[in-house]
Design a protein around this motif. Structure first.
Motif, PDB file in Angstrom:
ATOM      1  N   ASN A  26       0.850  -1.190   0.000  1.00 49.03           N
ATOM      2  CA  ASN A  26       0.000   0.000   0.000  1.00 49.03           C
ATOM      3  C   ASN A  26       0.882   1.235   0.000  1.00 49.03           C
ATOM      4  O   ASN A  26       2.098   1.140   0.164  1.00 49.03           O
ATOM      5  N   ARG A  27       0.275   2.388  -0.207  1.00 46.87           N
ATOM      6  CA  ARG A  27       1.022   3.627  -0.065  1.00 46.87           C
ATOM      7  C   ARG A  27       1.377   3.816   1.408  1.00 46.87           C
ATOM      8  O   ARG A  27       0.636   3.401   2.306  1.00 46.87           O
ATOM      9  N   SER A  28       2.488   4.465   1.660  1.00 48.44           N
ATOM     10  CA  SER A  28       2.997   4.603   3.024  1.00 48.44           C
ATOM     11  C   SER A  28       1.977   5.232   3.964  1.00 48.44           C
ATOM     12  O   SER A  28       1.316   6.220   3.625  1.00 48.44           O
ATOM     13  N   ASN A  29       1.833   4.627   5.142  1.00 42.53           N
ATOM     14  CA  ASN A  29       0.958   5.081   6.234  1.00 42.53           C
ATOM     15  C   ASN A  29      -0.528   4.851   5.982  1.00 42.53           C
ATOM     16  O   ASN A  29      -1.350   5.199   6.822  1.00 42.53           O
ATOM     17  N   LYS A  30      -0.885   4.292   4.839  1.00 39.75           N
ATOM     18  CA  LYS A  30      -2.296   4.062   4.539  1.00 39.75           C
ATOM     19  C   LYS A  30      -2.742   2.676   5.023  1.00 39.75           C
ATOM     20  O   LYS A  30      -1.954   1.895   5.531  1.00 39.75           O
ATOM     21  N   VAL A  31      -4.026   2.383   4.838  1.00 43.25           N
ATOM     22  CA  VAL A  31      -4.603   1.132   5.342  1.00 43.25           C
ATOM     23  C   VAL A  31      -3.965  -0.066   4.630  1.00 43.25           C
ATOM     24  O   VAL A  31      -3.836  -0.087   3.406  1.00 43.25           O
ATOM     25  N   SER A  32      -3.582  -1.055   5.401  1.00 39.39           N
ATOM     26  CA  SER A  32      -2.942  -2.249   4.836  1.00 39.39           C
ATOM     27  C   SER A  32      -3.938  -3.065   4.022  1.00 39.39           C
ATOM     28  O   SER A  32      -5.128  -3.111   4.350  1.00 39.39           O
ATOM     29  N   PRO A  33      -3.465  -3.754   2.975  1.00 42.00           N
ATOM     30  CA  PRO A  33      -4.351  -4.534   2.111  1.00 42.00           C
ATOM     31  C   PRO A  33      -4.479  -5.986   2.560  1.00 42.00           C
ATOM     32  O   PRO A  33      -3.477  -6.644   2.846  1.00 42.00           O
ATOM     33  N   THR A  34      -5.689  -6.486   2.599  1.00 43.85           N
ATOM     34  CA  THR A  34      -5.911  -7.890   2.946  1.00 43.85           C
ATOM     35  C   THR A  34      -6.579  -8.661   1.815  1.00 43.85           C
ATOM     36  O   THR A  34      -6.857  -9.844   1.959  1.00 43.85           O
ATOM     37  N   SER A  84       3.686   7.040  14.996  1.00 44.49           N
ATOM     38  CA  SER A  84       2.437   7.395  15.672  1.00 44.49           C
ATOM     39  C   SER A  84       1.264   7.427  14.702  1.00 44.49           C
ATOM     40  O   SER A  84       0.134   7.109  15.068  1.00 44.49           O
ATOM     41  N   LYS A  85       1.503   7.808  13.442  1.00 45.72           N
ATOM     42  CA  LYS A  85       0.435   7.799  12.441  1.00 45.72           C
ATOM     43  C   LYS A  85       0.720   6.692  11.437  1.00 45.72           C
ATOM     44  O   LYS A  85       1.762   6.681  10.786  1.00 45.72           O
ATOM     45  N   ARG A  90      -8.131   7.840   4.377  1.00 46.38           N
ATOM     46  CA  ARG A  90      -8.176   9.277   4.061  1.00 46.38           C
ATOM     47  C   ARG A  90      -9.179   9.996   4.950  1.00 46.38           C
ATOM     48  O   ARG A  90      -8.959  11.134   5.348  1.00 46.38           O
ATOM     49  N   THR A  91     -10.284   9.316   5.254  1.00 45.19           N
ATOM     50  CA  THR A  91     -11.320   9.906   6.102  1.00 45.19           C
ATOM     51  C   THR A  91     -10.856   9.911   7.556  1.00 45.19           C
ATOM     52  O   THR A  91     -10.412   8.874   8.068  1.00 45.19           O
ATOM     53  N   PRO A  92     -10.929  11.038   8.261  1.00 41.15           N
ATOM     54  CA  PRO A  92     -10.472  11.086   9.657  1.00 41.15           C
ATOM     55  C   PRO A  92     -11.261  10.121  10.546  1.00 41.15           C
ATOM     56  O   PRO A  92     -12.484   9.975  10.405  1.00 41.15           O
ATOM     57  N   ILE A  93     -10.549   9.472  11.453  1.00 37.79           N
ATOM     58  CA  ILE A  93     -11.177   8.586  12.437  1.00 37.79           C
ATOM     59  C   ILE A  93     -11.250   9.293  13.784  1.00 37.79           C
ATOM     60  O   ILE A  93     -10.255   9.817  14.275  1.00 37.79           O
ATOM     61  N   ILE A  94     -12.446   9.303  14.371  1.00 41.00           N
ATOM     62  CA  ILE A  94     -12.636   9.760  15.742  1.00 41.00           C
ATOM     63  C   ILE A  94     -12.742   8.512  16.603  1.00 41.00           C
ATOM     64  O   ILE A  94     -13.689   7.734  16.477  1.00 41.00           O
ATOM     65  N   LEU A  95     -11.744   8.292  17.458  1.00 40.48           N
ATOM     66  CA  LEU A  95     -11.691   7.072  18.258  1.00 40.48           C
ATOM     67  C   LEU A  95     -12.061   7.362  19.701  1.00 40.48           C
ATOM     68  O   LEU A  95     -11.433   8.177  20.369  1.00 40.48           O
ATOM     69  N   LYS A  96     -13.092   6.680  20.188  1.00 34.76           N
ATOM     70  CA  LYS A  96     -13.545   6.820  21.570  1.00 34.76           C
ATOM     71  C   LYS A  96     -13.027   5.658  22.420  1.00 34.76           C
ATOM     72  O   LYS A  96     -12.713   4.587  21.913  1.00 34.76           O
ATOM     73  N   GLU A  97     -12.961   5.881  23.724  1.00 38.70           N
ATOM     74  CA  GLU A  97     -12.452   4.860  24.634  1.00 38.70           C
ATOM     75  C   GLU A  97     -13.368   3.647  24.722  1.00 38.70           C
ATOM     76  O   GLU A  97     -12.910   2.522  24.891  1.00 38.70           O
ATOM     77  N   ARG A 153      -3.579  -0.606  16.308  1.00 39.37           N
ATOM     78  CA  ARG A 153      -3.808  -0.145  14.925  1.00 39.37           C
ATOM     79  C   ARG A 153      -4.791   1.019  14.896  1.00 39.37           C
ATOM     80  O   ARG A 153      -4.610   1.992  14.141  1.00 39.37           O
ATOM     81  N   LEU A 154      -5.838   0.962  15.728  1.00 36.17           N
ATOM     82  CA  LEU A 154      -6.836   2.033  15.749  1.00 36.17           C
ATOM     83  C   LEU A 154      -6.238   3.341  16.254  1.00 36.17           C
ATOM     84  O   LEU A 154      -6.540   4.421  15.717  1.00 36.17           O
ATOM     85  N   LEU A 155      -5.394   3.271  17.271  1.00 35.39           N
ATOM     86  CA  LEU A 155      -4.752   4.483  17.791  1.00 35.39           C
ATOM     87  C   LEU A 155      -3.902   5.149  16.716  1.00 35.39           C
ATOM     88  O   LEU A 155      -3.926   6.377  16.552  1.00 35.39           O
ATOM     89  N   ARG A 156      -3.152   4.368  15.975  1.00 37.82           N
ATOM     90  CA  ARG A 156      -2.287   4.931  14.937  1.00 37.82           C
ATOM     91  C   ARG A 156      -3.107   5.425  13.748  1.00 37.82           C
ATOM     92  O   ARG A 156      -2.775   6.456  13.133  1.00 37.82           O
ATOM     93  N   ALA A 157      -4.163   4.689  13.410  1.00 35.85           N
ATOM     94  CA  ALA A 157      -5.009   5.094  12.285  1.00 35.85           C
ATOM     95  C   ALA A 157      -5.734   6.406  12.574  1.00 35.85           C
ATOM     96  O   ALA A 157      -6.052   7.170  11.646  1.00 35.85           O
ATOM     97  N   SER A 158      -6.016   6.680  13.839  1.00 31.35           N
ATOM     98  CA  SER A 158      -6.756   7.890  14.211  1.00 31.35           C
ATOM     99  C   SER A 158      -5.844   9.046  14.603  1.00 31.35           C
ATOM    100  O   SER A 158      -6.317  10.137  14.919  1.00 31.35           O
ATOM    101  N   SER A 159      -4.535   8.821  14.592  1.00 31.82           N
ATOM    102  CA  SER A 159      -3.591   9.848  15.025  1.00 31.82           C
ATOM    103  C   SER A 159      -3.451  10.960  13.997  1.00 31.82           C
ATOM    104  O   SER A 159      -3.395  10.711  12.801  1.00 31.82           O
TER     105      SER A 159
END
Length: 333
Positions: free
Chosen positions: A141-149, A229-230, A235-242, A326-332
């Motif tokens: 994938n492109r750097s820092n983007k979502v990994s492909p499965t 950290s990121k 591309r769409t921002p993630i808002i991560l709640k506890e 993964r979620l913490l880094r994806a939302s950073s």
């Protein structure tokens, strides 16, 4: 999103072997995620990985090997490593060891160590046998983007620049390998994954440190991929709640927000109020959430919403820790 364009012809295994052997790139399936593969000991071929991904030169690559014998070609194996390799290879565990001089500068990002893994995927192992050389293969994938499965994710990432793909279907685990640093005073997990801290401690009969929690101040931050950290970010921002309880309706907009739910009960709670939702697992099973996470984020990115709303996965189990990492880094950021 995971579907493959009708006009894309997937490559045979031998075609990918020829591409890699000639110093070019190919995309190979693993049990974790799809990898962008090149000869690990060919500096020019490795450079093509960095170029296509847009990967920072300070981010080392994982070198994939067939067995201990091939590992000894690139790394200095210590007694801890021998116990680990016997217990967990082939499989989703990467080990960081002192490198041997044969490793090119760009493969290990100029470090004195190298990250090595023996994949447990039949097709990848067959390529390793035929190439008969270590293969560098970060996520395709492109750097820092979502990994492909899936192969479709790879095609979406690279478009017309996509190298030949060996189609292995959907990846078994859906999360990257655990990374274990064996070049420290005590073994350290640099990236959580399918192999747990408890399994490693039982194997080594010693304490294993979790070194991924505070990455910003970690002196080991460049020893392994997946530690920035990121990372893993749509591309769409993630808002991560506890937790699920923190998802407050008054702070959500059904027109612009997409809710990703970890079980069917959560999804029903939001869909009745006309929110767009995606589901990670009907019953909240951790292995299903892990396998579906990146695919779900790929779909979410295609839905043209302004925000993705999620919460951390509850529990102290190993997979919950890896998913939340993964979620913490994806939302950073």
């Amino acid at each position: 999103m995971g579907k493959n364009p009708a006009n894309f012809n997937f490559s045979e295994l031998d075609s990918c072997v020829r591409a890699i052997s000639s110093g070019n790139l190919a995309v190979l399936p693993t049990e974790t995620v799809y990898g962008l593969a090149a000869l690990a000991l060919d500096e020019e071929a490795v450079g093509k990985i960095f170029s296509l991904k847009g990967r920072p030169p300070t981010n080392p690559l994982i070198v994939h090997v067939l067995d201990v014998k091939m590992c000894e070609l690139v790394a200095k194996i210590n007694p801890f490593a021998l116990k680990i390799l016997d217990a967990f290879w082939p499989g989703p565990l990467t080990i960081v060891l002192p490198k041997k001089p044969i490793i090119p500068f760009n493969t290990c990002a100029g470090l004195s160590t190298v990250a090595v893994r023996a994949p447990d995927h039949k097709s990848f192992r067959e390529v390793l046998k035929k190439v008969n050389a270590p293969i560098a293969a970060p996520s395709a994938n492109r750097s820092n983007k979502v990994s492909p499965t899936t192969p479709g994710h790879v095609l979406h990432n690279f478009g017309k620049d996509c190298p030949p793909i060996l189609n292995g279907g959907t990846c078994e685990h859906g999360l990257e390998s655990t990374v274990l640093d064996l070049d420290s005073d005590l073994p350290q997990i640099l990236r959580p994954g399918p192999i747990s801290k408890e399994e490693i401690e039982q194997c080594l009969n010693c304490t294993v440190i979790e070194a991924f929690a505070d990455q910003e101040n970690s002196s080991n931050s460049l020893k392994s991929p997946g530690m920035r950290s990121k990372h893993y970010s749509p591309r769409t921002p993630i808002i991560l709640k506890e937790s699920f309880d923190e998802l407050s309706f008054e702070n959500l907009d059904p027109n612009h927000d997409l809710i990703i739910c970890s079980n069917l009960e959560e999804e029903e709670n939001f869909s009745r109020y006309h929110f767009a939702t995606l589901l990670l697992s009907k019953n909240g099973k951790l292995n299903e959430i892990a396998k579906n996470l990146y695919h779900t984020l790929q779909i979410a990115d295609s839905m043209d919403k302004k925000r993705i709303i999620m919460h951390k996965i509850e529990g102290s189990e190993n997979l919950a820790i890896a998913i939340n990492d993964r979620l913490l880094r994806a939302s950073s950021g």
